[in-house]
Structures are given as C-alpha cells and as structure tokens.
Write an enzyme that holds these catalytic residues in place. Structure first.
Site, PDB file in Angstrom:
ATOM      1  N   ARG A  94       2.908   4.663   6.659  1.00 56.72           N
ATOM      2  CA  ARG A  94       3.383   3.897   7.813  1.00 56.72           C
ATOM      3  C   ARG A  94       3.993   2.555   7.433  1.00 56.72           C
ATOM      4  O   ARG A  94       4.579   1.880   8.274  1.00 56.72           O
ATOM      5  CB  ARG A  94       2.217   3.678   8.783  1.00 56.72           C
ATOM      6  N   ASP A 147       0.399   3.631   1.939  1.00 50.46           N
ATOM      7  CA  ASP A 147       0.337   4.155   3.304  1.00 50.46           C
ATOM      8  C   ASP A 147       1.734   4.510   3.803  1.00 50.46           C
ATOM      9  O   ASP A 147       2.662   3.702   3.721  1.00 50.46           O
ATOM     10  CB  ASP A 147      -0.307   3.116   4.215  1.00 50.46           C
ATOM     11  N   CYS A 204      -6.183   0.019   7.231  1.00 52.42           N
ATOM     12  CA  CYS A 204      -5.968   0.523   5.864  1.00 52.42           C
ATOM     13  C   CYS A 204      -7.127   1.435   5.475  1.00 52.42           C
ATOM     14  O   CYS A 204      -8.308   1.025   5.512  1.00 52.42           O
ATOM     15  CB  CYS A 204      -5.858  -0.652   4.893  1.00 52.42           C
ATOM     16  N   CYS A 218       0.829  -1.198   0.000  1.00 56.92           N
ATOM     17  CA  CYS A 218       0.000   0.000   0.000  1.00 56.92           C
ATOM     18  C   CYS A 218       0.871   1.258   0.000  1.00 56.92           C
ATOM     19  O   CYS A 218       2.029   1.232   0.428  1.00 56.92           O
ATOM     20  CB  CYS A 218      -0.915  -0.029   1.224  1.00 56.92           C
ATOM     21  N   HIS A 222      -1.897  -4.287   5.411  1.00 55.73           N
ATOM     22  CA  HIS A 222      -1.629  -3.779   6.763  1.00 55.73           C
ATOM     23  C   HIS A 222      -2.931  -3.456   7.465  1.00 55.73           C
ATOM     24  O   HIS A 222      -3.995  -3.284   6.828  1.00 55.73           O
ATOM     25  CB  HIS A 222      -0.733  -2.543   6.703  1.00 55.73           C
TER      26      HIS A 222
END
Length: 733
Positions: free
Chosen positions: A557, A555, A617, A553, A614
């Site tokens: 993080r 993302d 999400c 992703c 993860h």
C-alpha cells in the site's frame, strides 16, 4: 582531432573535385572560426561527407571560384538564420530522413571512390558508377589498387594488433587514430617502391594563386536553390551533431546554444568561401573523437585547426607524397563505418525504417534534393496515417452491446465506424466508449445521427468519454479548449479499480492468475505510458543521479513515487519489512542495507536520506505482539530483532491518545533515523552539513503524509501550500 581531420579533409576535397588545399583551408577555418564563435563547445566543424555530392555537382556546373561564392552566400544565409533564432525549427526534420540522407550520400561517395581505388575514374552518377563497377573490377589492376588495399588493411588492423612498447611510447601508439598510420603506410610504400600512382598536388603556400570568388552564371532561382541547399544541409547536420554532443557532454560543460552555433557555422562558411575552402559543418565522427579524447572546452576545436595550419605551412612536401587512391580508400572505409546498423535497428523499433531506406534509395537513384523531398513526403504521409489511426471494437455481453472507439475520430474513419455500428441490433442497449483524442465535425455528425436513429428505434445509448468530452461539448455547443488528459486520470489506481473486463478478455476467467494480471499491466504500460516516459528513460539509460535515498516498508500500500510525486531517476529506494535500519555493528548483520547506504552516499552522493513508515504496519504489529505470531517464520523473526530498540523506546514512552500500534509505527521511524547515525562515516556527513535525514509517516486511512518535527518529537502535517521560498524542513541534524 588534428590526426583524424587532415586525411579526411584531403580525401573530401579530392572527392568533391575541388583543389586539395581547399580541404585544409576548410578544416582550419572550421576549427578556428566555428570553434571560437559557435555555441556548442565540443562540436568539431570541418569539411563533411554529407556535402560532398552536392559540392561535386556544384563544382562541375559552375566552376571552383563560383562554388566559393556559393559557399560564401550559404554562410550569410546561416548567419541570418542564427540571428533570427530559428535554429530549433531545423530539428523538425525527421531523424529518419536526415540519417537516410547521410546514408545515401555515403553510398554515393563509396561508389565514386571505389573507382579511384581501382585506378579508374568515377562516373557522373551513382547508378552509372554501379553499371561501370564490374568493368572496373575486371579491367583495372594497377598500383593504385595495391595502395588502396594496403590502406584499408591498415585501417582494419590498427587497434587490433598488440602494442609491443610499454610506457609513453605504447600509450602514444594506442591513441594514434587509424587514418594516420594507414596514410603513412601507403605513402611510404609508394615512395619506397617508386610506384607510379597519382599523388596529392599542393601549391607553394595555402593562398598561392588565390583569386576572389566570382558570381556563378546561370538562372538565379537555380543558384539560390544551391545556396539554400548547402546552407540548410550543413546547418541541419551541425544542429543534429550539437544535440548528439549535448547527450555526451561531461559534467560541467554547458549545453549547446543552437542559434549561436548556427551563426558560428555561418561565419566559418563566409570565411572559408572567401579564402577558397570547402564548406564546413559540424561532424559527428570528429566531435565524438573530441569528447572521447577528454575535451572540456572549445579550445580543443580551435587548437586542432591551428595544428592543421601549422602542418600546411611547413609540411607541404610530405603531404604531396600521399597517393590519391589511399585517400579514396580511406573515404570508402569511413563510409562503410557510417552505415551503422544500430541506427536502422533504432528506427525499426519506432516504425521509421521505411523512411530511412526510401530516402537512401532516393538520394542514390535521383539525387540529394529529390531523395530528401521523397523522404519528407513519406514522413508526412506516415504522420497523417498515425494521426488518423482509429480502432473500433464491438462486442456483446450480458444483454448489452459495448462499442469501444480509440484513436483520432475524423472523417477518414467515419466509414469504418458506421460499418461497425451497423452490427449493433436495433432496439438494443449500447455502451459507447469514446477514447478519442480528437473528433471533427463529420465524425460528430455520424455518431450523433446514429445515436438519434438507434434511440428512435427503441434502443438505449450510453456514451462515456474517457478523455476530453468532444461529443458532449459539441452537443452543448461549448467548445472552450480544455486540457488534454493522457494517460487516464486513474492510472495510479489498483488494477481492479480501473480495468474493464471487455478491455482485458484474459481477466474474464473466474480465477485469474497473478501472471495474467501482471502482463495485462505491462501491456497497459506499453500502450499508455511508454510514449511519455521514453524520452526521460533515454536520458537516464546510462547514468542515474538521484538526490534522495528513500527507505520504506515493503507494504504494497506504500508507493513512494506516488506519495512524493516523483518520477524515474528521483528516488534511490530501499524497501524491507518494517522500514528497518540495522545498527552499525549489530550482531545480526545485514550487508544489503549497508551496501545501499554506502553506494547512495559514496557513489551517488545523495543529499537526503528519508525513512518513511506507515500506519497499520504488519511488522510493527508482530513486534508489539512479542513475536509469538511469527515463530514459524525464522527468517522474519531474526529480521524483526532489529526493531528491539524501537520496542524499548515505545515501552519507555508515555501513552497517548493514539492507538499503541500507530504510536509504535511512528516511534520506529524516529529510532531508524537514530540507527543511521550509528554509522560513523554517515554521521560525519550529517555533521558536516552534506547530508540531511528526514522522517515521514503515511497515514493509510487519510492517504496523508506527515513529516517528523525532531525538536518536538512528533509528526506534523506537510503544509498544503509552499511559501515562495522553501523553508528548512525539520530534519535530524
């Protein structure tokens, strides 16, 4: 290789003051003996310009037969060094010194050969050649100048002219190296015009008039110095060439065995000295031509030596038609090409250009040995200066004084440190950060005495050691060696968690721009990480060979290289919203991910494709909400339609103890693995056992990674300890 080596070997023999046939003997022995016995299969050995100056001086001082004995003894020294397995110690010499030495030798060679091209004679030193050059230019306009200029003109024009022939004839013409047509043109012109120019003189056969080497007469230390100089110079040039060829070697060619290569060069030099040939070494130009011509084994080197032997046996009358001024012009042109500005730019980027130019100037002005010693001395001084470099910054903020000490804290930096500490007012509170990689006793005493004095005057001193605890260990008396921690252990943390404001003044503003944060990060990377990753990136600069395609992703993080403890070149990463893989032939097409799949499998030949999801999400949260929250984002709405199969699978599944969002995030990973199998060519690779599909799930709250157990249909923890042999991890088959 043969076509390149013959004219250069003849020219180097002439430049060294040796018999012309000595160049051919050295070329033959270097190809056959060093090629067969050496440890670098692609390195081509033979007479080299780097030895020309010292060899010319040796011939002048001791005579040719004694020079052959010196070559023989230098070969024995190289054999001893090779069998002693000390080859890698020769690489401790700075490349700036070696390249400056070769450039200096090249300049000396060019200055000497220009006089021959002009129809004159070279002088006894480079400085003398420079002084006499204006007179040579004004007073010599013989046929030798015409032949020399013709040779240089052909060298410059060859390869730039269009080839009128097609087929085999055109291919052969394009692959003929420029030195051969240049020498042929010069020889044919001199013969056709019946020009009175000095030409090559060969004996009736290679060993006609051969006499065994004789011991040179002179002081033993002086002779030993010449022997060692030739052995070490030829050895270092060979080893550096072998290392360069390692970087260029094609797939399937083994790495060089440097000790064996040095021993092979020693064997070649003993044979060459015994037969009356020039000393040999690995040559970068010929070795590069060897690789570019498609060489894969040591037989290419051996064959080029055999071709030279055949030429010398049956084509002596043709070689004798070659004008000496043509060979001199060839060496001048070769020398100019060796003076590569790219090397100087690389050294300038590393702050070592001064070493290069000082070594070059020392070789030209004083001689080979003196120039090299001068370069080594400058290198040692610069290394000492870098090792003792110290930075001390003092500033006051919010009623406290902050002192930052970085570098190596030795007695050499004590005066500067004490001078900066005196700026701190008595009785004040002080934060003293010691970001040092070494602290000697004198520096410790200076810091400790200042601290005790400052605290007696009512002040407060808080010492924080960022790397090793040099100060604390000396205070406690515990000097047990500790592992060095560099870069700081929190290099992976977010910017706000590891930066001090005082270290980044531009971050003090109430509203810091994103670009300021980004540039501050780049500066930290340049200061701490670049020295560590530069060698790795240099190897990867022209080719990547990852074995894993990692789909995850976008993302912020999720940091793939952290959770897999991987580095540059390990992962071929594709990131998108929700780590989605559009199904093959879907109505909402996506060529971006399909292109990445094609390139990763068909070009990079990756062995594993990993889909990593993860927790928490945002994309899956939007899918779970039915897309109502993202109606105002048409592009994102269209993209998340690729998650409809994941949503359907989620609705068909049994509710569990996990929250719905976490369950959908995990189901989405399983669905994307199935989507990968909708690509027919990718499924074929999986079924043939050439490709593995792996599912990972990152729990953000625990920072733990779980792996998909396909038969069980659930994610399981990755074992903390790996067994002796790695197990077959659960994958999609």
């Amino acid at each position: 290789m043969f076509l390149v080596a013959v004219p250069l070997s003849l020219g180097l023999a002439v430049a060294s003051g040796a018999p012309v046939v000595a160049g051919l003997i050295g070329c033959i022995v270097g190809g056959v003996v060093a090629g067969a016995l050496g440890g670098s299969p692609l390195t081509v050995s033979g007479p080299t310009a780097g030895l020309t100056i010292i060899l010319a001086s040796t011939v002048q001082n001791y005579g040719w037969r004694a020079t052959c004995a010196i070559t023989f003894m230098a070969g024995l020294v190289q054999l001893a060094l090779g069998f002693g397995r000390v080859a890698r110690t020769a690489l401790a010499v700075s490349p700036a010194v070696v390249q400056g030495m070769l450039a200096g030798v090249t300049v000396v060679l060019i200055l000497a050969q220009i006089h021959i091209v002009l129809g004159g004679s070279p002088q006894h030193s480079a400085l003398a050649n420079i002084r006499e050059l204006p007179g040579q230019l004004a007073g010599h306009h013989s046929h030798a100048v015409l032949i020399g200029l013709l040779t240089i003109a052909v060298l410059l024009a060859w390869g730039r002219l269009p080839v009128p022939w097609r087929g085999v004839a055109g291919t052969v013409a394009r692959r003929i190296p420029a030195p051969l047509p240049a020498i042929v043109a010069a020889a044919v012109t001199a013969w056709a015009l019946n020009l009175d120019v000095p030409r090559v003189e060969l004996p009736g056969s290679l060993l006609e008039g051969w006499q065994p080497p004789v011991m040179p007469s002179g002081p033993v230390p002086e002779i030993a110095g010449v022997v060692i100089a030739i052995a070490v110079l030829a050895g270092v040039e060979t080893l550096l060439t072998s290392v360069s060829m390692d970087r260029m070697r094609p797939d399937g060619v083994p790495r060089a065995d440097l000790d064996r290569e040095l021993a092979g060069q020693g064997a070649a030099n003993t044979v060459s000295g015994l037969l009356g040939g020039l000393p040999v070494a690995g040559v970068v130009i010929r070795s590069t031509a060897n690789v570019n011509a498609g060489a894969r084994t040591r037989y290419s080197t051996v064959m080029h030596g055999l071709w030279v032997l055949l030429l010398a046996l049956v084509c002596g009358p043709l070689i004798e038609q070659v004008p000496l001024s043509a060979l001199a012009a060839l060496l001048v042109a070769m020398g100019v090409r060796l003076l590569d500005n790219a090397r100087v730019r690389d050294l300038r980027n590393h702050g070592e250009a001064s070493v290069y130019f000082i070594t070059l100037g020392g070789v030209v002005a004083f001689g080979l040995g003196e120039g090299v010693l001068l370069g080594i001395g400058v290198t040692a001084w610069m290394a000492l200066r870098r090792l003792t470099r110290l930075s001390v910054d003092v500033e006051e903020a919010d009623g406290r004084w902050h002192v930052m000490v970085s570098g190596s804290l030795t007695f050499l930096g004590v005066p500067r440190l004490i001078g900066m500490l005196r700026r701190v007012p008595a009785g004040s509170a002080v934060d003293l950060d010691l970001n040092v990689d070494f602290m000697d006793h004198a520096a410790f005493e200076a810091v400790h005495d200042w601290r005790m004095t400052h605290e007696r005057q009512g002040g407060e001193v808080d010492i924080d050691e960022i790397h090793e605890t040099w100060y604390e260990r000396r205070v406690t008396g515990d000097m047990t060696p500790t592992r060095k921690s560099f870069p700081p252990v929190r290099w992976w943390a977010p910017w706000a968690n590891r930066w001090r404001r005082s270290e980044n003044p531009e971050l003090d503003a109430p509203e810091v721009s994103a670009s300021a944060l980004l540039l501050a990060g780049v500066r930290e990377y340049h200061g701490q990480m670049v020295p560590l990753v530069r060698p790795i990136m240099a190897e990867l600069a022209f080719k990547q060979t990852p074995e894993h395609l990692f789909i995850t992703c976008v993302d912020s993080r999720v940091v793939p290289n952290i959770i897999t403890a991987s580095g540059p070149g390990d992962l071929f990463i594709v990131r998108n919203v929700g780590n989605l893989v559009p199904r093959h032939g879907s109505r909402v097409s996506d060529d971006s991910l399909a292109a990445a799949l094609e390139y990763a499998t068909n070009v990079l030949d990756v062995k594993t494709i990993t889909v990593c999801g993860h927790s928490n999400c945002g994309a899956m949260a939007g899918v779970l909400a039915g897309g109502a929250e993202i109606d105002h984002l048409p592009g994102l709405s269209r993209w998340l339609k690729h998650a409809n199969h994941s949503l359907a699978r989620f609705l068909d599944s049994e509710p569990g103890a996990e929250p719905p969002l976490s369950r959908l995030c995990q189901i989405n990973v399983r669905q994307q693995l199935d989507n990968l199998l909708t690509y027919p060519w990718l499924r074929n690779r999986v079924e043939a056992g050439k490709l593995e599909l792996v599912g990972l799930y990152l729990d953000l709250e625990t920072a733990k990674v779980h792996i998909l157990d396909r038969p069980a249909g659930s994610f399981v923890p990755v074992p903390d300890e790996a067994p002796d042999e790695l197990p077959d991890l659960p994958t999609v088959s």
